[in-house]
Design an enzyme around this catalytic site. Structure first.
Site, short mmCIF file in Angstrom:
data_model
loop_
_atom_site.label_atom_id
_atom_site.label_comp_id
_atom_site.label_asym_id
_atom_site.label_seq_id
_atom_site.Cartn_x
_atom_site.Cartn_y
_atom_site.Cartn_z
CB SER A 18 16.24 13.22 20.99
OG SER A 18 15.05 12.86 20.55
CE LYS A 19 19.84 7.18 24.14
NZ LYS A 19 20.06 6.43 25.61
#
Length: 476
Positions: A239-240
């Site tokens: 994920s980011k």
RNA sequence: GUCCCCAUCGUCUAGCGGCCUAGGACAUCGGCCUCUCACGCCGAAAACGGGGGUUCGAGUCCCCCUGGGGACGCCA
């Protein structure tokens, strides 16, 4: 002849996982002197944007993953896709389904509750089209065989099989006449002559569905290679938070493209004990069949370490060009020719101490800043009465020095230290503080050589002119 | 829930039945070098998830368990 492709959907930037997929496809094609094509999967009009297309293209350019020919827009081929769907319909290999979204939702819930994988029950499969309700645009579904199963020979995953009871009659053409991903991919890969499909293993189950379409069409399926996905540092989906940024974000964080490529290559693939692998070696050694089956975690530390290596290896003038915009931004003015030359001369000492170009900028600033320099607290502390005394001591020797080379300067400094019965550091640190404004820098005699005699003496005078803090007073 | 995939140091990995007392890299911790910080060099600690088999012999082959991950859209 090998033909590979990278087929991103333009709904965002080129993230790091996509970059790895692109890299592997690129390497495989180059290794076999084949062709690497780019296809933009923009059939979802609502989510696709031109900005995303640009971002992806720029990301690939930055990584120097050059594609052959023009990028192909999948959307522009929708006529062809629909044509194939109708062909299948005519041949009795597909059928119209008039289910409403509500009906489908009910079926899905029922299937889930019953533990069945077949979400659509095939109710229109053999139903007479005359029973079609009014006012409902049908979708076209593929007839998947009732019994048996489908086997995929995947060069990474090996032989994988699934029963047809796991596959339902997937939609080929939507009610509005546009193709689904499943159909579009198969038709495009076939028409583009793709020989090897290398993609993330989140597509593995799609491969079975696509295999049914290939079979219905009587086409040969490309060789499949499903590579494990990239995971975040905590083992969960990337994920980011832990690195699933666009590649341009890595550029902005000061990473060099060759470091990113090298790092990505070593994630899930290896060549003995080799860690540093350049382009040529990568092309020579890479083979998809050597890609591992286990998912790898993204590790920023290792990327950073690799980046440090590539910065040290990079040409000095390239690095100067790279950091110039950042320096000027920091300075608020353009860097003049003399300062630029200083950067170039000092780069060999500078780049050894930076693990990314942001650090390089930070550490280079003192070379291009105009006098008088401001001091960090630690530097100010070093320039106490004692430190300034040392500078006063050495200044005349430096002013008279004829051999202004780092060796000549060092000799002079050692003489002063010896005369004062002090260690070299007692001379070097005050010089460093006065000349760089910091307590950390490249070798100070190298710095002085790069700065030149005039600038050096000027900076020393600045330090002596400034009010010196009492010994040991300043805190850091 | 159903199906599929995976499993060696904290992380990336080497290992393809005996060469394994399990190797390398990053990170960590010592030390050397040294004008600071780095680089570099030397060294330390650190792993075959568990249980059954097969075999003279298993990290390597098979099964089960456990633990991860992925897929189940008129998204791609």
């Amino acid at each position: 002849m090998v033909v590979t492709r990278f087929a991103p959907s333009p709904t965002g930037f080129l993230h790091i996982g996509g970059a790895r997929t692109a890299l592997f496809n690129w390497l495989f094609a180059r290794h076999h002197q084949g062709t690497f094509l780019l296809r933009i999967e923009d059939t979802d009009r609502k989510r696709s944007t031109d900005e995303a297309v640009d971002a992806i293209l720029n990301g690939m350019r930055w990584l120097d993953l050059t594609w052959d020919g023009e990028p192909i827009s999948q959307f522009t081929r929708s006529g062809r896709h629909a044509e194939i769907a109708r062909q299948l319909l005519d041949e009795g290999k597909a059928y119209r389904c008039y289910c409403t979204p509500e009906e489908l939702a009910e079926m899905r819930d029922a299937a889930r509750a019953a533990g069945s994988a077949r979400l659509y029950d095939g109710r229109w499969r053999d139903r007479d089209p005359k029973e079609a309700p009014d006012g409902i645009d049908p979708v076209i579904r593929l007839k998947v065989p009732e019994g048996g199963g489908t086997v995929i020979q995947d060069i990474i995953q090996g032989e994988v099989r699934v029963g047809h009871d796991q596959l339902d009659d997937m939609i080929l053409l939507r009610a509005d006449g546009t193709p689904t991903y499943m159909l579009a991919v198969v038709v495009d890969d076939h028409d583009m002559g793709i020989t090897h499909v290398i993609r993330g293993d989140d597509h593995l189950t799609n491969a079975f569905r696509q295999a049914r379409i290939y079979a219905a069409l009587g086409w040969n399926m490309p060789v499949m290679a499903h590579m494990p996905l990239l995971h975040g540092s905590d083992g969960t989906k990337l994920s980011k938070r832990h690195g699933a940024l666009g590649v341009e974000a890595y550029r902005d964080m000061g990473f060099l493209p060759e470091a990113v490529n090298n790092y990505l290559l070593r994630l899930g693939w290896s060549h003995g004990d080799k860690e540093i692998i350049d382009r040529g070696q990568a092309i020579e050694w890479f083979d998809v069949k050597d890609v591992g089956k286990a998912a790898a975690r993204f590790d920023m530390d290792k990327l950073t370490s690799l980046n440090g290596h590539y910065i040290r290896e990079a040409e000095d003038d390239r690095l100067v060009e790279l950091i110039l915009p950042g320096l000027e931004n920091e300075l608020g003015e353009t860097v003049g020719e003399a300062a630029r030359q200083r950067l170039l001369n000092g780069m060999s000492g500078l780049k050894e101490r930076a693990k990314n170009t942001l650090e390089l900028i930070e550490n280079s600033l003192f070379y291009v800043r105009k006098r008088p320099l401001s001091l960090t607290p630690k530097a100010a502390k070093i320039l106490d009465a004692e430190g300034c005394g040392m500078i006063e001591h050495i200044r005349p020797n430096l002013a008279q020095l004829e051999d202004w080379s780092r060796e000549g300067i060092e000799t002079a400094a050692r003489e002063v230290a010896e005369a004062a019965d002090a260690k070299l550091g007692a001379v070097a640190q005050p010089l460093r503080a006065a000349l760089t404004g910091s307590n950390v820098s490249p070798g100070i005699f190298e710095v002085m050589e790069v700065l030149g005699q005039d600038e050096t003496l000027g900076r020393l005078d600045d330090a002596l002119a400034a009010p010196a803090p009492p010994t040991g007073a300043a805190q850091d």
